[in-house]
Scaffold this active site. Structure first.
Site, PDB file in Angstrom:
ATOM      1  N   ARG A  45       0.844  -1.208   0.000  1.00 19.54           N
ATOM      2  CA  ARG A  45       0.000   0.000   0.000  1.00 19.54           C
ATOM      3  C   ARG A  45       0.879   1.259   0.000  1.00 19.54           C
ATOM      4  O   ARG A  45       0.538   2.276  -0.585  1.00 19.54           O
ATOM      5  CB  ARG A  45      -0.907   0.016   1.233  1.00 19.54           C
ATOM      6  CG  ARG A  45      -1.905  -1.141   1.297  1.00 19.54           C
ATOM      7  CD  ARG A  45      -2.634  -1.096   2.629  1.00 19.54           C
ATOM      8  NE  ARG A  45      -3.631  -2.133   2.798  1.00 19.54           N
ATOM      9  CZ  ARG A  45      -3.390  -3.350   3.303  1.00 19.54           C
ATOM     10  NH1 ARG A  45      -2.159  -3.685   3.653  1.00 19.54           N
ATOM     11  NH2 ARG A  45      -4.368  -4.219   3.462  1.00 19.54           N
TER      12      ARG A  45
ATOM     13  N   ASP B 260     -10.143  -4.491   8.761  1.00 21.85           N
ATOM     14  CA  ASP B 260      -9.203  -5.519   9.227  1.00 21.85           C
ATOM     15  C   ASP B 260      -9.852  -6.381  10.315  1.00 21.85           C
ATOM     16  O   ASP B 260      -9.626  -7.599  10.368  1.00 21.85           O
ATOM     17  CB  ASP B 260      -7.918  -4.868   9.748  1.00 21.85           C
ATOM     18  CG  ASP B 260      -7.253  -4.002   8.687  1.00 21.85           C
ATOM     19  OD1 ASP B 260      -7.436  -4.310   7.486  1.00 21.85           O
ATOM     20  OD2 ASP B 260      -6.587  -3.020   9.044  1.00 21.85           O
TER      21      ASP B 260
ATOM     22  N   ARG C  19     -12.142  -8.873   8.746  1.00 19.92           N
ATOM     23  CA  ARG C  19     -11.361  -9.983   8.177  1.00 19.92           C
ATOM     24  C   ARG C  19     -10.843 -10.909   9.291  1.00 19.92           C
ATOM     25  O   ARG C  19     -10.757 -12.120   9.122  1.00 19.92           O
ATOM     26  CB  ARG C  19     -10.192  -9.437   7.360  1.00 19.92           C
ATOM     27  CG  ARG C  19     -10.668  -8.784   6.083  1.00 19.92           C
ATOM     28  CD  ARG C  19      -9.513  -8.240   5.267  1.00 19.92           C
ATOM     29  NE  ARG C  19      -9.993  -7.727   3.994  1.00 19.92           N
ATOM     30  CZ  ARG C  19      -9.409  -6.744   3.317  1.00 19.92           C
ATOM     31  NH1 ARG C  19      -8.304  -6.181   3.782  1.00 19.92           N
ATOM     32  NH2 ARG C  19      -9.922  -6.342   2.172  1.00 19.92           N
TER      33      ARG C  19
ATOM     34  N   HIS D 250      -2.550   0.177   9.058  1.00 20.77           N
ATOM     35  CA  HIS D 250      -3.270  -0.606   8.034  1.00 20.77           C
ATOM     36  C   HIS D 250      -2.258  -1.002   6.952  1.00 20.77           C
ATOM     37  O   HIS D 250      -2.221  -0.427   5.858  1.00 20.77           O
ATOM     38  CB  HIS D 250      -4.411   0.240   7.468  1.00 20.77           C
ATOM     39  CG  HIS D 250      -5.209  -0.465   6.413  1.00 20.77           C
ATOM     40  ND1 HIS D 250      -5.927  -1.612   6.644  1.00 20.77           N
ATOM     41  CD2 HIS D 250      -5.388  -0.190   5.093  1.00 20.77           C
ATOM     42  CE1 HIS D 250      -6.515  -2.009   5.532  1.00 20.77           C
ATOM     43  NE2 HIS D 250      -6.200  -1.168   4.566  1.00 20.77           N
TER      44      HIS D 250
END
Ligand SMILES: NC(=O)c1ccc[n+]([C@@H]2O[C@H](COP(=O)([O-])OP(=O)(O)OC[C@H]3O[C@@H](n4cnc5c(N)ncnc54)[C@H](O)[C@@H]3O)[C@@H](O)[C@H]2O)c1
Ligand SMILES: O=C(O)C[C@H](O)C(=O)O
Length: 308
Positions: A88, A148, A151, A175
């Protein structure tokens, strides 16, 4: 309640759809830079209104921010997503300029707006919005931990072989593929610690699978995910719009909390009509504290690449 979503791509459109389906906002304005794209997405979504029984009006615009005037909440999803094999953090070069430009346009037309930052690298983009807009700190929120944690619950339920509604758990920290901290020590199945059911190595596996959740999907899809991200953003928007006082891990500006300063990183917060109404302290173990410091050091390194 007027909500603007900038970026009518995969995440922005999914987020607009979930907001509309929950039927709590009067207006959703979709903004994109690609000619006609936001208008097209808005029209397509509006043609689901009678099918899905919502009254939210969705309007699209190609970059006309006057249409966003008076927004209560704005979500920034504009920017490029990663491709398989990328981190990212590699998106910073393109996305920083976009996020800076978009947030300044939003504020010109909605000076009291609350901004939810989604574009990656999200913690650094959230910090950038703090540094460049002058909005009060409670009105800038980074979305990562809510996704998150969803998940994490998916992976916990998989390991426990139980319904996802049986499990609870939270992810704090940056993140990023390496910076997330799924709090396995505190995860539960119907109030019983997950560690009562799962061996340490299985819990470790849950943690590792959670951390690479975004990368796993990017490899499968060829671009990053959108359904769970859109749903997670819509949850934050609803908590603020409906003054729910719900707790989510979000990227918040820390000024001493968790022994961190001058950084945006994921910690549990209470979301209500004033945005971040409280940063919730959690009694972390020494190992968790060390991981949070390590995660923060990595976020600060990425922040150092910003041209402020
Ligand atoms: N924080 C999270 O948990 C999370 C989750 C998923 C995706 N993301 C990030 O969200 C971003 C968007 O992902 P996506 O899958 O929707 O990408 P996408 O390419 O499908 O959509 C991005 C959209 O932004 C638009 N855009 C680019 N510059 C713009 C500008 N200046 N003004 C308005 N619109 C502009 C593009 O035209 C495009 O339609 C990426 O950076 C991705 O990494 C973050
Ligand atoms: O993985 C990505 O790059 C997108 C997003 O941050 C995610 O976690 O799905």
């Amino acid at each position: 309640m007027k909500v603007t979503v900038v970026g009518a791509g995969a995440v922005g459109a999914s987020c607009a759809e979930y907001i509309a389906m929950k039927n709590f906002a009067s207006d959703v304005i979709l903004v994109d830079i690609k000619e006609g794209f936001a208008e097209g997405k808005a029209m397509d979504l509006m043609q689901t209104a009678s099918l899905n029984a919502f009254d939210t009006r969705i309007t699209g615009t190609t970059g006309d921010y006057s249409k966003t005037a008076g927004s209560d909440i704005a979500v920034i999803t504009s920017g490029i997503p990663r491709k398989p094999g990328m981190t990212r953090e590699e998106l910073i070069g393109i996305n920083a300029g976009i996020v800076k430009d978009v947030s300044s346009n939003l504020i010109k037309h909605s000076p009291d707006v609350t901004i939810i930052v989604v574009s990656n690298p999200m913690d650094t983009m959230t910090y950038l919005v703090h540094k460049t807009t002058g909005l009060p700190k409670n009105k800038i929120i980074g979305m990562g931990g809510a996704l998150d944690s969803a998940r994490f619950k998916y992976r916990l339920a998989e390991a426990l072989e139980c319904p996802i509604s049986d499990v609870d758990g939270m992810v704090i920290g940056g993140h990023s593929d390496t910076g997330m901290i799924p709090l396995t020590r505190l995860a539960t199945r119907n109030s019983v610690l997950a560690s009562e059911f799962l061996a340490e190595d299985r819990l470790e596996q849950v943690m590792e699978d959670t951390k690479v959740g975004g990368a796993t999907l990017t490899k499968l899809l060829g671009t990053s995910a959108w359904y769970a991200p859109g749903a997670a953003v819509s949850g934050l928007v609803q908590a603020i719009a409906c003054d729910q006082k719900k707790m989510f891990p979000c990227s918040a500006l820390l000024e001493g909390e968790y022994d961190l300063d001058d950084i945006c990183i994921g910690v549990p917060v209470i979301l209500g009509k004033d945005g971040i109404e409280k940063i919730v302290p959690v009694d972390l173990s020494d190992a968790e504290k060390a991981k949070l410091q390590e995660s923060a050091a990595a976020v600060k390194k990425t922040n150092g690449l910003l041209e402020l």
